[in-house]
Motif scaffolding. Structure first.
Motif, PDB file in Angstrom:
ATOM      1  N   ASP A 177      41.741  -6.131  28.630  1.00 14.07           N
ATOM      2  CA  ASP A 177      41.928  -5.204  27.560  1.00 14.07           C
ATOM      3  C   ASP A 177      40.664  -5.804  26.267  1.00 14.07           C
ATOM      4  O   ASP A 177      40.275  -6.869  26.556  1.00 14.07           O
ATOM      5  N   PRO A 178      40.603  -5.021  25.129  1.00 11.51           N
ATOM      6  CA  PRO A 178      39.607  -5.503  24.105  1.00 11.51           C
ATOM      7  C   PRO A 178      40.020  -6.643  23.783  1.00 11.51           C
ATOM      8  O   PRO A 178      39.135  -7.490  23.238  1.00 11.51           O
ATOM      9  N   ASP A 179      41.385  -7.336  23.434  1.00 19.03           N
ATOM     10  CA  ASP A 179      41.672  -8.455  22.995  1.00 19.03           C
ATOM     11  C   ASP A 179      42.464  -9.397  24.019  1.00 19.03           C
ATOM     12  O   ASP A 179      42.939 -10.497  23.498  1.00 19.03           O
ATOM     13  N   TYR A 180      42.560  -8.998  25.474  1.00 19.83           N
ATOM     14  CA  TYR A 180      43.189  -9.667  26.050  1.00 19.83           C
ATOM     15  C   TYR A 180      42.972  -9.660  27.751  1.00 19.83           C
ATOM     16  O   TYR A 180      42.372  -8.645  28.019  1.00 19.83           O
ATOM     17  N   ASP A 213      36.297 -10.823  18.121  1.00 18.14           N
ATOM     18  CA  ASP A 213      35.095 -10.584  18.018  1.00 18.14           C
ATOM     19  C   ASP A 213      34.080 -11.655  17.994  1.00 18.14           C
ATOM     20  O   ASP A 213      33.001 -11.609  17.809  1.00 18.14           O
ATOM     21  N   THR A 214      34.850 -12.968  17.765  1.00 14.96           N
ATOM     22  CA  THR A 214      34.262 -14.315  17.641  1.00 14.96           C
ATOM     23  C   THR A 214      33.885 -14.710  19.111  1.00 14.96           C
ATOM     24  O   THR A 214      34.198 -14.070  20.020  1.00 14.96           O
TER      25      THR A 214
END
Length: 250
Positions: free
Chosen positions: A163-166, A188-189
């Motif tokens: 996923d975008p964050d996982y 986004d880091t």
């Protein structure tokens, strides 16, 4: 024990996602409905009750629920939602801890039996469930099907989610039936946070043999809590084991 170190206060805080993920109504409602029907008017015992994700709505549906939980951090989260009087919990290992009570149902959800990382511990968990149940009582397990068919020759890892964050990556030791789940969360880091949990995976046929050793019979197996048919392509299953004999009179 190592499980208590993994399920620490930080992990317990991240575990609860009200209304989303595992806590979404479309996940919990069929789970609670199925468990309530299998309890047949009796009381339920949840192994590894955690923060009460399933136990609290099941109790709200009218099923008396008691829990066993090893992680004191997870239990602290549960206690912030419900007192001991309304949802009793005993601190202990689900493979060995005994709870006094009259139960028609013992259940173990969301792959948690695989947190026991030896076959002996998993077999002991079945025996522990059996000694809490009268003849006719049920032990219900939700478990994923090992994804070894997705492993190309020489590759020991699968990507479970991206996923975008996982990101979920599972690394397999096929010789010992061990898998480590690597959970990466990020933004986004350039920095990611990693949580890892070890498991021992179990094929459905091996699970059935463990049940037989403890005196259970396989009553039914479904692909999900809604009762979908379990097939060779199913990624998980809900297996219902029952001790021989009529259910206790209610």
């Amino acid at each position: 024990m190592w499980q208590d170190r993994i399920w620490d206060a930080e992990t317990a805080q991240r575990y609860d996602t009200p209304g989303e993920g595992m806590f979404a109504p479309e996940v919990l409602e069929p789970t609670v409905a199925a468990l309530a029907s299998w309890a047949e008017g009796g009381a339920a015992l949840e192994f590894a009750v955690g923060t009460g994700r399933v136990a609290l709505p099941l109790a709200a549906a009218g099923v008396p629920v008691t829990g066993i939980e090893l992680s004191t951090a997870m239990l602290d989260r549960l206690r912030a939602k419900a007192p001991q009087e309304s949802l009793p919990v005993v601190v202990g290992d689900m493979a060995r801890t005994f709870v006094t009570g009259d139960f028609t149902l013992v259940y173990l959800v969301f792959n948690t039996i695989s947190n026991l990382v030896t076959q002996a511990e998993q077999v002991a968990c079945f025996h522990n469930a059996a000694r809490h149940l009268a003849p006719g009582g049920r032990f219900v397990i939700e478990l994923w099907v090992p994804e070894l068919r997705r492993l190309p020759p020489g590759i020991a890892a699968t990507v479970g989610r991206s996923d975008p964050d996982y990101l979920l990556v599972d690394t397999y030791d096929t010789l010992h039936q061990h898998v480590v789940s690597h959970h990466f969360t990020f933004d986004d880091t350039s920095v990611a946070e990693l949580f890892r949990s070890p498991h021992r995976y179990i094929w459905p046929a091996e699970l059935d043999l463990m049940a037989q050793l403890a005196g259970f019979e396989l009553e039914s197996r479904h692909a999900d809590w809604s009762g979908s048919e379990f097939t060779a392509d199913s990624s998980s299953h809900v297996s219902v084991y029952r001790l021989p004999g009529p259910p206790p009179a209610r």
